[in-house]
Design an enzyme around this catalytic site. Sequence first.
Site, PDB file in Angstrom:
ATOM      1  N   ASN A   1       0.827  -1.212   0.000  1.00 32.66           N
ATOM      2  CA  ASN A   1       0.000   0.000   0.000  1.00 32.66           C
ATOM      3  C   ASN A   1       0.862   1.263   0.000  1.00 32.66           C
ATOM      4  O   ASN A   1       0.394   2.332   0.370  1.00 32.66           O
ATOM      5  CB  ASN A   1      -0.925   0.010   1.220  1.00 32.66           C
ATOM      6  CG  ASN A   1      -1.908  -1.144   1.182  1.00 32.66           C
ATOM      7  OD1 ASN A   1      -2.376  -1.516   0.115  1.00 32.66           O
ATOM      8  ND2 ASN A   1      -2.200  -1.717   2.332  1.00 32.66           N
TER       9      ASN A   1
ATOM     10  N   HIS B   1     -14.691  -1.747   5.380  1.00 26.45           N
ATOM     11  CA  HIS B   1     -13.581  -2.582   5.846  1.00 26.45           C
ATOM     12  C   HIS B   1     -13.903  -3.320   7.153  1.00 26.45           C
ATOM     13  O   HIS B   1     -14.677  -2.841   7.977  1.00 26.45           O
ATOM     14  CB  HIS B   1     -12.370  -1.665   6.059  1.00 26.45           C
ATOM     15  CG  HIS B   1     -11.095  -2.373   6.342  1.00 26.45           C
ATOM     16  ND1 HIS B   1     -10.544  -2.428   7.597  1.00 26.45           N
ATOM     17  CD2 HIS B   1     -10.275  -3.080   5.523  1.00 26.45           C
ATOM     18  CE1 HIS B   1      -9.416  -3.105   7.535  1.00 26.45           C
ATOM     19  NE2 HIS B   1      -9.229  -3.514   6.292  1.00 26.45           N
TER      20      HIS B   1
ATOM     21  N   SER C   1     -11.342  -0.368  -0.264  1.00 24.99           N
ATOM     22  CA  SER C   1     -10.056  -1.072  -0.265  1.00 24.99           C
ATOM     23  C   SER C   1     -10.004  -2.255  -1.212  1.00 24.99           C
ATOM     24  O   SER C   1      -8.957  -2.554  -1.768  1.00 24.99           O
ATOM     25  CB  SER C   1      -9.716  -1.530   1.146  1.00 24.99           C
ATOM     26  OG  SER C   1     -10.717  -2.401   1.644  1.00 24.99           O
TER      27      SER C   1
ATOM     28  N   ASP D   1     -13.814   6.862   6.016  1.00 24.56           N
ATOM     29  CA  ASP D   1     -12.484   6.267   6.165  1.00 24.56           C
ATOM     30  C   ASP D   1     -11.708   6.529   4.868  1.00 24.56           C
ATOM     31  O   ASP D   1     -12.053   6.015   3.815  1.00 24.56           O
ATOM     32  CB  ASP D   1     -12.642   4.758   6.424  1.00 24.56           C
ATOM     33  CG  ASP D   1     -11.298   4.052   6.588  1.00 24.56           C
ATOM     34  OD1 ASP D   1     -10.276   4.617   6.166  1.00 24.56           O
ATOM     35  OD2 ASP D   1     -11.294   2.930   7.113  1.00 24.56           O
TER      36      ASP D   1
ATOM     37  N   HIS E   1      -7.291   4.662   2.068  1.00 22.16           N
ATOM     38  CA  HIS E   1      -6.663   4.429   0.760  1.00 22.16           C
ATOM     39  C   HIS E   1      -6.589   5.699  -0.093  1.00 22.16           C
ATOM     40  O   HIS E   1      -6.142   5.635  -1.240  1.00 22.16           O
ATOM     41  CB  HIS E   1      -7.412   3.314   0.021  1.00 22.16           C
ATOM     42  CG  HIS E   1      -7.304   2.023   0.761  1.00 22.16           C
ATOM     43  ND1 HIS E   1      -6.226   1.178   0.626  1.00 22.16           N
ATOM     44  CD2 HIS E   1      -8.101   1.472   1.711  1.00 22.16           C
ATOM     45  CE1 HIS E   1      -6.376   0.143   1.441  1.00 22.16           C
ATOM     46  NE2 HIS E   1      -7.511   0.298   2.117  1.00 22.16           N
TER      47      HIS E   1
HETATM   48  N1  PMP Z   1      -9.401   1.169   6.970  1.00 19.78           N
HETATM   49  C1  PMP Z   1      -9.264   0.587   5.774  1.00 19.78           C
HETATM   50  C2  PMP Z   1     -10.226   0.932   4.691  1.00 19.78           C
HETATM   51  C3  PMP Z   1      -8.223  -0.331   5.556  1.00 19.78           C
HETATM   52  O1  PMP Z   1      -8.087  -0.899   4.362  1.00 19.78           O
HETATM   53  C4  PMP Z   1      -7.339  -0.631   6.614  1.00 19.78           C
HETATM   54  C5  PMP Z   1      -6.195  -1.617   6.489  1.00 19.78           C
HETATM   55  N2  PMP Z   1      -5.863  -2.076   5.281  1.00 19.78           N
HETATM   56  C6  PMP Z   1      -7.535  -0.009   7.837  1.00 19.78           C
HETATM   57  C7  PMP Z   1      -8.578   0.885   7.993  1.00 19.78           C
HETATM   58  C8  PMP Z   1      -6.639  -0.305   8.988  1.00 19.78           C
HETATM   59  O2  PMP Z   1      -5.550   0.574   8.987  1.00 19.78           O
HETATM   60  P1  PMP Z   1      -4.219   0.209   9.762  1.00 19.78           P
HETATM   61  O3  PMP Z   1      -3.461  -0.690   8.854  1.00 19.78           O
HETATM   62  O4  PMP Z   1      -3.553   1.528  10.002  1.00 19.78           O
HETATM   63  O5  PMP Z   1      -4.610  -0.474  11.024  1.00 19.78           O
END
Ligand code: PMP
Length: 409
Positions: free
Chosen positions: A48, A136, A184, A210, A213
């Site tokens: 990512n 997510h 995501s 959120d 991404h």
């Molecule tokens: N929100 C989304 C949309 C994600 O894709 C992710 C992890 N891939 C997270 C939150 C979690 O973030 P972190 O890796 O900082 O815990």
Amino acid sequence: MNTLYQDMEARLALLEAEGNLRSLPRLEHHGRYVNTPGSKPMLNLSSNDYLGLAARTDWWQDFIDNVQPEALLPTSSSSRLLTGNFPVCEELEEELAALLGCEATLLLGCGYHANTGILPAVADKSTLILADKLVHASLIDGIRLSDARCIRYRHNDLAQLERLLAQHHGMYSRIIVVTESIFSMDGDEADLPRLVALKKQYDNVMLYVDEAHAFGVRGRRGMGCAEEQGCIPDIDLLVGTFGKAAASAGAFVACKQIVRRYLVNHMRPFIFTTALPPVNVAWTLHVVRRLPHLQEERRHLATLGGLLRQGLRQAELQCPGSSHIAPLIVGESTEAVKLAAHLQRQGFYALPVRPPTVPPGTARIRFSLTAALKAEEVESLLHNVRLYFNKALPTPCLCNGKAMDSQYI
Ligand code: PMP
């Protein structure tokens, strides 16, 4: 075998039979490449690190050369509410608030903490959560931990959301609409201005977005889709993470001062955890200050996303979305595993994403593009995918029918 563990054995065997067993890969990292023991280097299409900053050794050097010695501390040794609140935490929060143009931000351990902590803190029994069907896992866990009732609306179906709001707004003291900005697993996007317009129809509706991404990747200053679409002030809870485009670790929520104060008093994954180490926060600040200057990287990344998606669609392959995350949907898990293994042999480290991460029957290869990739590399990837599906173009492509040797990429 000990009967205590028999059910675990059986469940793992079932996962394996379905092609859904997960295991930890042993990887070596070499800048843009990774390899497994004994394999040749593969171009990393699964990280990512969207802006390609994780491999920028010049940025690390600049950081080491300029960081204040006290900011190199590798541990905070306690929660921010005890002795873990170092000045650099507040410096980063202020920098982010200035860049976002919002009242306040609160630094959090990671996106998972943010999403599992904010909703249980702000939602009670008289709250209704309306969440997009594809949010997510961390948001789903946050919803589960809260006392609120939840209804999931069909993915990006804002007409259904509008009906649900009209139907329920009078029955709850608060409704929280929860979405991602760039999703995501599908790489498609929410229509934030429309969500804002819907929320504004009622005075008891909050919007939670959120931007994991999109942070770093979108917007003139890299502050995400909400910046790009001019709606930061209308989002009540805007979450960004630092483990993706910002090449660091941690997360933040942007909100009003009153909400920040409330979270500091009610958000359990903020209160009951050791704060991020100062060295990590200082590095994040180093990167965040530079994000506004990465317009060229953002533009290049968008071009690569368009190139890959267009090429897959031209080959009549299924690739939804509109961003730098390009999922190639193949259906069954076993098929996704086979294609991923094929691409890895050709020098592309692409991974299968399977249920339960995505709905059954939609297993996919999730191509996660970064600004460090070149257009020729995306062309070469496309050529290999087309060959696999017997859909090679009649004209020779840039790579002359062979995967490019990684050494020449
Ligand atoms: N929100 C989304 C949309 C994600 O894709 C992710 C992890 N891939 C997270 C939150 C979690 O973030 P972190 O890796 O900082 O815990």
